[in-house]
Scaffold this active site. Sequence first.
Site, short mmCIF file in Angstrom:
data_model
loop_
_atom_site.label_atom_id
_atom_site.label_comp_id
_atom_site.label_asym_id
_atom_site.label_seq_id
_atom_site.Cartn_x
_atom_site.Cartn_y
_atom_site.Cartn_z
N LYS A 260 0.85 -1.20 0.00
CA LYS A 260 0.00 0.00 0.00
C LYS A 260 0.88 1.24 0.00
O LYS A 260 1.79 1.37 0.82
CB LYS A 260 -0.91 -0.01 1.22
CG LYS A 260 -1.77 1.25 1.36
CD LYS A 260 -2.57 1.24 2.67
CE LYS A 260 -3.20 2.60 2.92
NZ LYS A 260 -3.88 2.66 4.23
N ASP A 265 -2.56 10.60 3.36
CA ASP A 265 -3.98 10.26 3.46
C ASP A 265 -4.71 11.30 4.31
O ASP A 265 -4.62 11.30 5.53
CB ASP A 265 -4.15 8.87 4.09
CG ASP A 265 -5.61 8.51 4.29
OD1 ASP A 265 -6.47 9.10 3.61
OD2 ASP A 265 -5.88 7.63 5.13
N LYS A 272 -10.06 13.30 7.96
CA LYS A 272 -9.60 13.01 9.31
C LYS A 272 -9.63 14.30 10.13
O LYS A 272 -9.09 15.31 9.71
CB LYS A 272 -8.18 12.44 9.28
CG LYS A 272 -8.06 11.11 8.57
CD LYS A 272 -6.61 10.66 8.49
CE LYS A 272 -6.46 9.38 7.69
NZ LYS A 272 -7.01 8.21 8.38
N ASP A 284 1.39 6.37 5.66
CA ASP A 284 0.43 5.48 5.03
C ASP A 284 0.98 4.79 3.78
O ASP A 284 0.27 4.02 3.14
CB ASP A 284 -0.86 6.23 4.69
CG ASP A 284 -2.10 5.40 4.93
OD1 ASP A 284 -2.00 4.39 5.65
OD2 ASP A 284 -3.17 5.75 4.40
N ASP A 343 -12.22 7.41 3.59
CA ASP A 343 -11.01 7.20 4.38
C ASP A 343 -10.61 5.73 4.44
O ASP A 343 -9.63 5.38 5.08
CB ASP A 343 -11.20 7.76 5.79
CG ASP A 343 -9.89 7.90 6.55
OD1 ASP A 343 -8.83 7.99 5.90
OD2 ASP A 343 -9.92 7.90 7.81
N GLU A 345 -9.44 4.08 1.88
CA GLU A 345 -8.96 4.18 0.51
C GLU A 345 -7.86 3.19 0.17
O GLU A 345 -7.69 2.81 -0.98
CB GLU A 345 -8.47 5.61 0.25
CG GLU A 345 -7.06 5.94 0.71
CD GLU A 345 -6.83 5.75 2.21
OE1 GLU A 345 -5.72 5.36 2.59
OE2 GLU A 345 -7.77 6.00 2.99
N ARG A 347 -7.50 0.05 0.74
CA ARG A 347 -8.00 -1.21 0.17
C ARG A 347 -8.46 -1.04 -1.27
O ARG A 347 -8.44 -2.00 -2.04
CB ARG A 347 -9.11 -1.76 1.06
CG ARG A 347 -10.35 -0.91 1.13
CD ARG A 347 -11.25 -1.26 2.31
NE ARG A 347 -10.64 -0.87 3.58
CZ ARG A 347 -11.18 -1.13 4.77
NH1 ARG A 347 -12.32 -1.79 4.85
NH2 ARG A 347 -10.57 -0.74 5.87
#
Length: 492
Positions: A260, A265, A272, A284, A343, A345, A347
Amino acid sequence: MDIRSTDISPLAWTGDTLALGITEGSTEIAGDLAELDEKIGGTLQELISETEFEGKSGSSASTRIGGNSPIRKLILVGLGKKDDLSLQTLREAAASIVRAAKSQKSKTLAISLPIAGDVAASAGAIAEGLILTAYQDTRFKSDPEDKGTKLESVELLGFGEQSNAIATAEHICSGVILARELVNAPANTVTPIAMADVANRIASENAGFSIEILEKDDCEYLGMGAFLGVAKASELPPKFIHITYKPKGTPKSKVAIVGKSLTFDSGGLNIKGVGSGIETMKMDMGGGAATLGAAKAIAALKPDVEVHFICAATENMISGRAMHPGDILTASNGKTIEVNNTDAEGRLTLADALVFAEKLEVDAIVDLATLTGACVIALGDDIAGLWANDDTLANELETAAKLAGEKFWSMPMEEKYFEGLKSQIADMKNTGPRPGGSITAALFLKQFIKDTPWAHLDIAGPVWTDKDKGVNNAGATGFPVRTLVNWVMARG
């Protein structure tokens, strides 16, 4: 720092600093230790007595030696109970020794530690502990120079000739350090473009490597609607990175590592908020960083395994182009996804990356991601979650992790929980109910694998530490580069 191994015993060694590993319950001075104590004027017994040193795990004591001693400083490090001695014990002992040597301003160091089973593996573990603890990331400090005395050379006493094991450890650590540097760097430095540049450098500098960088138009052609749905709000172009390593001759195995790679993010329109840790979201891309770190290490080690390293790199940002809660995305395998939380995202980016990886007809796929806070709640900061559709692959990864000293816990792939991901208007939603959130995230990813043995590693907790701990200094840890490299090497 030059690390060497030698047959020399602590009794015969002379130099700046000597470090001794002491197991719990063995602090009574006898035999060679008694002779060493006499050689350094009784300092060993005095240090044990004055500090009440008992050899407990994590304990240490150090002192300077006066007079005409051939050794100027002495460090003791506790190893815990003898029956519990492991490679990780040696790594952590080496870490304690490095920190003590730094405080003592040592230039040359000799280490006497016991062997945990295999001599070469023990030497490698100690070298890893030394290198990873000594490394300090000061790239973003205005005055980064360490004005103190630097540790220049280390000798591992009583290990004989272990140059190959030490060299292997150095190569693995170079990959860990690359991963640390990528995660430590802020999002205005490590962008999708920057990650692609790092990947290009790895591929161009090493034999057996090739690379393709899929641009936005290429991803559209392949139908990567899930990945591009996340990417479209950013001002920076997405980069789908695919590095291939092929050994000389016929490979013994063919695998893919998928990381990933969200370089920042924001949460998207489900932004967030304050207290959410948004300021840490440069982390992230920890999965992608470890993927590139593993590529760097494997470039030096050259196993007889074909390895594909895949990073779908982008940002999750907010703009007039941002995906909305409620949007429906179509992934490259044709499955449709109702976005009920922008949020969630990571996956979405992994969905298209997993489809791409499986089309390569590999023998196994491992993805790694800072995917869920739920996994941190379940397992804490030190342990990553492991889900797999294949017991053999899961066992391989657990064995590789044990050798690396990196902790994983096998988690259930509870198919019943997929009920929480069902959508009335699409094939699935991208998030389920709060309970079992790390499990439903794994089940979501499973929808993008057909038949290939696959494992998902949720590494949200262990990629970062707020304080010095074991072989990790505060900041990015480079987790789980060592596990990935061990896994690939075992297949070769």
